[in-house]
Design a protein around this motif. Structure first.
Motif, short mmCIF file in Angstrom:
data_model
loop_
_atom_site.label_atom_id
_atom_site.label_comp_id
_atom_site.label_asym_id
_atom_site.label_seq_id
_atom_site.Cartn_x
_atom_site.Cartn_y
_atom_site.Cartn_z
N GLU A 1 1.07 -1.25 0.28
CA GLU A 1 -0.07 0.00 0.20
C GLU A 1 0.95 1.67 -0.65
OE1 GLU A 1 -2.58 -0.34 3.41
OE2 GLU A 1 -3.46 -2.02 2.49
N ASP A 2 2.35 1.39 0.90
CA ASP A 2 2.99 2.18 0.73
C ASP A 2 3.04 1.91 -0.86
OD1 ASP A 2 2.30 2.60 3.33
OD2 ASP A 2 4.51 1.72 3.97
N MET A 3 3.78 1.61 -1.55
CA MET A 3 4.11 1.49 -2.62
C MET A 3 2.83 2.50 -3.48
SD MET A 3 5.56 -1.02 -5.19
CE MET A 3 4.42 -1.32 -5.91
N TRP A 4 1.70 1.77 -3.44
CA TRP A 4 1.22 2.76 -4.58
C TRP A 4 1.03 4.14 -3.97
CZ3 TRP A 4 -0.29 0.84 -9.45
CH2 TRP A 4 0.01 -0.48 -9.09
N LYS A 5 1.06 3.96 -3.13
CA LYS A 5 0.68 5.14 -2.18
C LYS A 5 1.72 6.46 -2.67
CE LYS A 5 -1.65 4.65 1.54
NZ LYS A 5 -2.10 4.49 3.17
N HIS B 1 12.67 9.70 -1.45
CA HIS B 1 13.91 8.20 -1.67
C HIS B 1 13.45 7.44 -1.02
CE1 HIS B 1 16.03 11.54 -4.45
NE2 HIS B 1 16.06 10.62 -5.29
N ASP B 2 12.71 7.46 -0.36
CA ASP B 2 12.96 5.87 1.02
C ASP B 2 11.97 5.07 0.82
OD1 ASP B 2 10.40 7.68 0.71
OD2 ASP B 2 9.02 8.20 3.18
N LEU B 3 11.84 4.71 -0.24
CA LEU B 3 10.89 3.79 -0.85
C LEU B 3 11.38 3.26 -2.49
CD1 LEU B 3 6.84 2.44 -0.84
CD2 LEU B 3 8.19 2.25 -2.66
N PHE B 4 11.23 1.58 -2.67
CA PHE B 4 12.05 1.79 -3.42
C PHE B 4 11.49 0.42 -4.01
CE2 PHE B 4 15.55 3.75 -1.22
CZ PHE B 4 15.97 4.88 -2.32
N TRP C 1 11.56 -1.81 -1.05
CA TRP C 1 12.27 -1.86 -0.07
C TRP C 1 11.99 -0.35 1.07
CZ3 TRP C 1 13.73 -3.68 -4.10
CH2 TRP C 1 15.07 -4.93 -4.25
N GLU C 2 11.89 -0.51 2.23
CA GLU C 2 11.44 1.13 2.92
C GLU C 2 11.96 1.08 3.59
OE1 GLU C 2 6.68 2.01 3.21
OE2 GLU C 2 7.40 0.43 4.76
N GLY C 3 13.17 2.66 2.99
CA GLY C 3 14.63 3.45 4.12
C GLY C 3 14.09 3.89 5.63
N ASP C 4 14.77 3.07 6.62
CA ASP C 4 14.56 3.97 7.68
C ASP C 4 15.00 5.91 7.73
OD1 ASP C 4 14.65 4.35 10.31
OD2 ASP C 4 16.12 3.45 10.89
N GLN C 5 13.81 5.90 8.45
CA GLN C 5 13.97 7.33 7.94
C GLN C 5 14.13 8.61 9.13
OE1 GLN C 5 13.81 9.61 5.57
NE2 GLN C 5 15.12 7.38 4.45
N SER C 6 14.73 7.28 10.72
CA SER C 6 14.52 7.45 11.86
C SER C 6 15.40 8.64 12.06
CB SER C 6 14.78 6.62 12.91
OG SER C 6 15.64 5.74 12.61
N LEU C 7 15.19 9.51 12.97
CA LEU C 7 17.02 10.18 13.38
C LEU C 7 17.98 9.75 13.93
CD1 LEU C 7 17.57 13.61 13.81
CD2 LEU C 7 16.93 13.05 16.68
#
Length: 160
Positions: A13-17, A76-79, A129-135
């Motif tokens: 679902e994240d990819m489609w969004k 650039h947080d989802l590939f 792949w979803e990248g880690d966007q945490s601090l």
């Protein structure tokens, strides 16, 4: 629903969004020695296993067949690497549904250009792949610290 299936569904679902916000992919035919090329996907929120492309009949992907599309989200947080089949779309209602001024700009003769065609990409599976966007993840990257696999973000292989 199993935890893994739920996780995979969320990533899908994240990819489609993400694709809805920036529908640009690199696409190429499997087994071809031609390079992939950038194309704009025509997305439909109700069609989660297919999307479309307008192209010229002499385009390198026009013959259709097994294909791979690569997608990188705007932030650039989802590939994603998406596998499927390209087939000529012959339904006039679909061709007309996605036609727009932005599409028309690419075809000298507009909608009636004898060289224009539409391809449907029927999705089979994808690796996302979803990248880690945490601090802490950003800090580790900036300072050259080792990021453990568990800190690298989410990954899923999903059947579409």
């Amino acid at each position: 629903m199993q935890v893994d299936q739920q996780h995979d569904t969320e990533i899908r679902e994240d990819m489609w969004k993400a694709m809805a916000k920036s529908p640009f992919v690199m696409i190429g035919l499997v087994g071809s020695h031609d390079h992939s090329e950038p194309m704009t996907a025509q997305l439909d929120p109700d069609a989660n296993s297919e999307f479309w492309f307008y192209c010229n009949k002499d385009n390198r992907i026009a013959k259709g067949g097994e294909a791979m599309a690569q997608f990188v989200s705007k932030g650039h947080d989802l590939f994603a690497c998406i596998h499927g089949t390209l087939t000529e779309e012959t339904r006039p209602e679909i061709f007309d549904k996605y036609w727009s001024n932005q599409v028309e700009a690419w075809f000298e003769g507009g909608k009636n250009d004898p060289n224009v065609m539409m391809l449907r990409f029927d999705l089979k599976d994808a690796e996302i792949w979803e990248g880690d966007q945490s601090l802490s993840g950003k800090f580790k990257m900036l300072t050259g610290q080792t990021i453990k696999p568990s800190e690298a973000g989410s990954h899923a292989e999903v059947a579409l």
